[in-house]
Design a protein around this motif. Structure first.
Motif, PDB file in Angstrom:
ATOM      1  N   VAL A 102      48.131  41.679  21.544  1.00 12.05           N
ATOM      2  CA  VAL A 102      46.936  41.435  20.734  1.00 12.05           C
ATOM      3  C   VAL A 102      46.630  42.654  19.874  1.00 12.05           C
ATOM      4  CG1 VAL A 102      44.458  40.939  20.793  1.00 12.05           C
ATOM      5  CG2 VAL A 102      45.992  39.809  22.418  1.00 12.05           C
ATOM      6  N   ASP A 103      46.690  43.836  20.467  1.00 12.09           N
ATOM      7  CA  ASP A 103      46.433  45.068  19.715  1.00 12.09           C
ATOM      8  C   ASP A 103      47.447  45.248  18.581  1.00 12.09           C
ATOM      9  OD1 ASP A 103      44.240  45.748  21.272  1.00 12.09           O
ATOM     10  OD2 ASP A 103      45.425  46.976  22.652  1.00 12.09           O
ATOM     11  N   HIS A 104      48.689  44.891  18.865  1.00 11.69           N
ATOM     12  CA  HIS A 104      49.719  44.963  17.818  1.00 11.69           C
ATOM     13  C   HIS A 104      49.320  44.112  16.629  1.00 11.69           C
ATOM     14  CE1 HIS A 104      53.134  42.846  15.858  1.00 11.69           C
ATOM     15  NE2 HIS A 104      53.531  44.089  15.665  1.00 11.69           N
ATOM     16  N   TYR A 105      48.908  42.865  16.898  1.00 12.90           N
ATOM     17  CA  TYR A 105      48.518  42.008  15.779  1.00 12.90           C
ATOM     18  C   TYR A 105      47.324  42.595  15.030  1.00 12.90           C
ATOM     19  CZ  TYR A 105      46.786  38.732  12.600  1.00 12.90           C
ATOM     20  OH  TYR A 105      46.352  38.208  11.411  1.00 12.90           O
ATOM     21  N   LEU A 106      46.316  43.065  15.745  1.00  8.78           N
ATOM     22  CA  LEU A 106      45.108  43.583  15.095  1.00  8.78           C
ATOM     23  C   LEU A 106      45.425  44.752  14.169  1.00  8.78           C
ATOM     24  CD1 LEU A 106      42.523  43.463  18.037  1.00  8.78           C
ATOM     25  CD2 LEU A 106      42.885  41.777  16.226  1.00  8.78           C
ATOM     26  N   ASN A 107      46.416  45.558  14.533  1.00 11.40           N
ATOM     27  CA  ASN A 107      46.847  46.652  13.655  1.00 11.40           C
ATOM     28  C   ASN A 107      47.710  46.145  12.503  1.00 11.40           C
ATOM     29  OD1 ASN A 107      46.126  49.538  14.830  1.00 11.40           O
ATOM     30  ND2 ASN A 107      46.524  48.211  16.579  1.00 11.40           N
ATOM     31  N   HIS A 137      55.321  30.021  20.200  1.00 10.69           N
ATOM     32  CA  HIS A 137      54.221  29.698  21.111  1.00 10.69           C
ATOM     33  C   HIS A 137      53.040  29.142  20.323  1.00 10.69           C
ATOM     34  CE1 HIS A 137      53.725  33.871  19.838  1.00 10.69           C
ATOM     35  NE2 HIS A 137      54.690  34.249  20.654  1.00 10.69           N
ATOM     36  N   LYS A 138      52.086  28.588  21.034  1.00  7.83           N
ATOM     37  CA  LYS A 138      50.974  27.853  20.430  1.00  7.83           C
ATOM     38  C   LYS A 138      50.054  28.738  19.596  1.00  7.83           C
ATOM     39  CE  LYS A 138      47.411  24.487  21.710  1.00  7.83           C
ATOM     40  NZ  LYS A 138      46.808  23.729  22.851  1.00  7.83           N
ATOM     41  N   TYR A 139      49.881  29.979  20.046  1.00  7.21           N
ATOM     42  CA  TYR A 139      48.962  30.887  19.362  1.00  7.21           C
ATOM     43  C   TYR A 139      49.696  32.132  18.867  1.00  7.21           C
ATOM     44  CZ  TYR A 139      45.371  27.913  21.427  1.00  7.21           C
ATOM     45  OH  TYR A 139      44.596  26.841  21.778  1.00  7.21           O
ATOM     46  N   ILE A 140      48.993  32.988  18.174  1.00  3.37           N
ATOM     47  CA  ILE A 140      49.614  34.137  17.520  1.00  3.37           C
ATOM     48  C   ILE A 140      50.380  35.011  18.497  1.00  3.37           C
ATOM     49  CG2 ILE A 140      49.153  36.290  16.254  1.00  3.37           C
ATOM     50  CD1 ILE A 140      48.786  33.916  14.465  1.00  3.37           C
ATOM     51  N   THR A 141      49.798  35.282  19.658  1.00  6.26           N
ATOM     52  CA  THR A 141      50.442  36.217  20.590  1.00  6.26           C
ATOM     53  C   THR A 141      50.965  35.571  21.863  1.00  6.26           C
ATOM     54  OG1 THR A 141      48.366  36.804  21.715  1.00  6.26           O
ATOM     55  CG2 THR A 141      48.980  38.097  19.763  1.00  6.26           C
ATOM     56  N   GLY A 142      50.806  34.265  21.998  1.00  6.72           N
ATOM     57  CA  GLY A 142      51.297  33.616  23.220  1.00  6.72           C
ATOM     58  C   GLY A 142      50.712  32.240  23.409  1.00  6.72           C
ATOM     59  N   SER A 143      50.612  31.824  24.661  1.00  2.01           N
ATOM     60  CA  SER A 143      50.162  30.463  24.973  1.00  2.01           C
ATOM     61  C   SER A 143      48.641  30.342  25.026  1.00  2.01           C
ATOM     62  CB  SER A 143      50.754  30.031  26.323  1.00  2.01           C
ATOM     63  OG  SER A 143      50.321  30.900  27.359  1.00  2.01           O
ATOM     64  N   GLN A 144      47.937  31.455  24.892  1.00  3.92           N
ATOM     65  CA  GLN A 144      46.485  31.460  25.018  1.00  3.92           C
ATOM     66  C   GLN A 144      45.837  31.989  23.749  1.00  3.92           C
ATOM     67  OE1 GLN A 144      44.992  32.793  28.839  1.00  3.92           O
ATOM     68  NE2 GLN A 144      43.305  33.891  27.852  1.00  3.92           N
ATOM     69  N   LEU A 145      44.740  31.351  23.344  1.00  5.78           N
ATOM     70  CA  LEU A 145      43.988  31.800  22.178  1.00  5.78           C
ATOM     71  C   LEU A 145      43.357  33.156  22.467  1.00  5.78           C
ATOM     72  CD1 LEU A 145      41.749  29.765  19.860  1.00  5.78           C
ATOM     73  CD2 LEU A 145      40.761  31.775  20.944  1.00  5.78           C
ATOM     74  N   THR A 146      43.478  34.078  21.508  1.00  5.67           N
ATOM     75  CA  THR A 146      42.890  35.413  21.649  1.00  5.67           C
ATOM     76  C   THR A 146      42.179  35.804  20.357  1.00  5.67           C
ATOM     77  OG1 THR A 146      44.784  36.672  20.794  1.00  5.67           O
ATOM     78  CG2 THR A 146      44.827  36.079  23.153  1.00  5.67           C
TER      79      THR A 146
END
Length: 204
Positions: free
Chosen positions: A71-76, A125-134
């Motif tokens: 998640v932090d990777h995406y935010l950066n 996967h379903k969401y940006i970073t995996g199977s769960q919305l973040t």
């Protein structure tokens, strides 16, 4: 989405963000700004992570080291990638003072590899970073979703089927419609501006 009570104050950049009152909150004169009692915080991703930590929203911001790192990777990554979609298409209609490109077509071409990467993630996967919305999804959707035909009709994402599926799913999330009422109010203005400037949705 989480049901936390808050007071929303609309602030229109750049005029209202340069008022003395606002500059006391954020000398950078940018939105958003969070005021939590006597604590003031700017920058959307800092605000998102702060709220997740405060209210222990571990579904949106996982405590597992590697899942949180994704998640932090995406935010950066967002700031110099996904953000450019808005900075290319949104600003032409609403904030021409922020346009940085000289050749719009060339700027649009630079967006395609960004969307291809996101499409790849959403293929896996379903969401940006995996199977769960973040909060990575919330951040990405804020940039991508506003440009769809549901709102400002500035981008054509049809070349990215998994992205389109993700957009549709994000639009079903709790609180989506209520949190986008302000954006819907801009739709009529956007249509007039696009007609005046002869702007059509960018084929991405």
């Amino acid at each position: 989405m989480k049901g936390v009570q808050y007071e929303f104050k609309a602030v229109m950049p750049p005029k209202e963000t340069h008022s003395p009152e606002f500059l006391k909150l954020n000398p950078s004169a940018t939105v958003p700004v969070l005021v939590d009692d006597d604590f003031v915080l700017s920058e959307s991703h800092a605000i998102l992570t702060y709220l997740c930590n405060k209210y222990q929203w571990t579904d949106l911001y996982p405590t597992d080291l590697q899942r949180r790192a994704k998640v932090d990777h995406y935010l950066n990554w967002h700031h110099t990638n996904t953000r450019n979609i808005s900075m290319t298409l949104f600003v032409e209609v609403f904030r021409p003072d922020l346009i940085t490109y000289k050749d719009k077509d060339a700027a649009i071409q630079k967006l395609k590899p960004v969307l291809a990467i996101i499409e790849g993630w959403l293929t896996e996967h379903k969401y940006i970073t995996g199977s769960q919305l973040t909060i990575a999804d919330l951040s990405a959707y804020a940039e991508i979703g506003q440009l769809t035909s549901s709102f400002l009709t500035l981008a054509d994402y049809s070349a990215y089927p998994n992205l389109c599926k993700w957009i549709s799913h994000m639009q079903t999330q709790p609180g989506h419609d209520s949190s986008h009422k302000g954006l819907l109010k801009l739709k009529g203005f956007a249509e007039k501006r696009k007609a005046k400037l002869n702007i059509i949705p960018a084929k991405l």
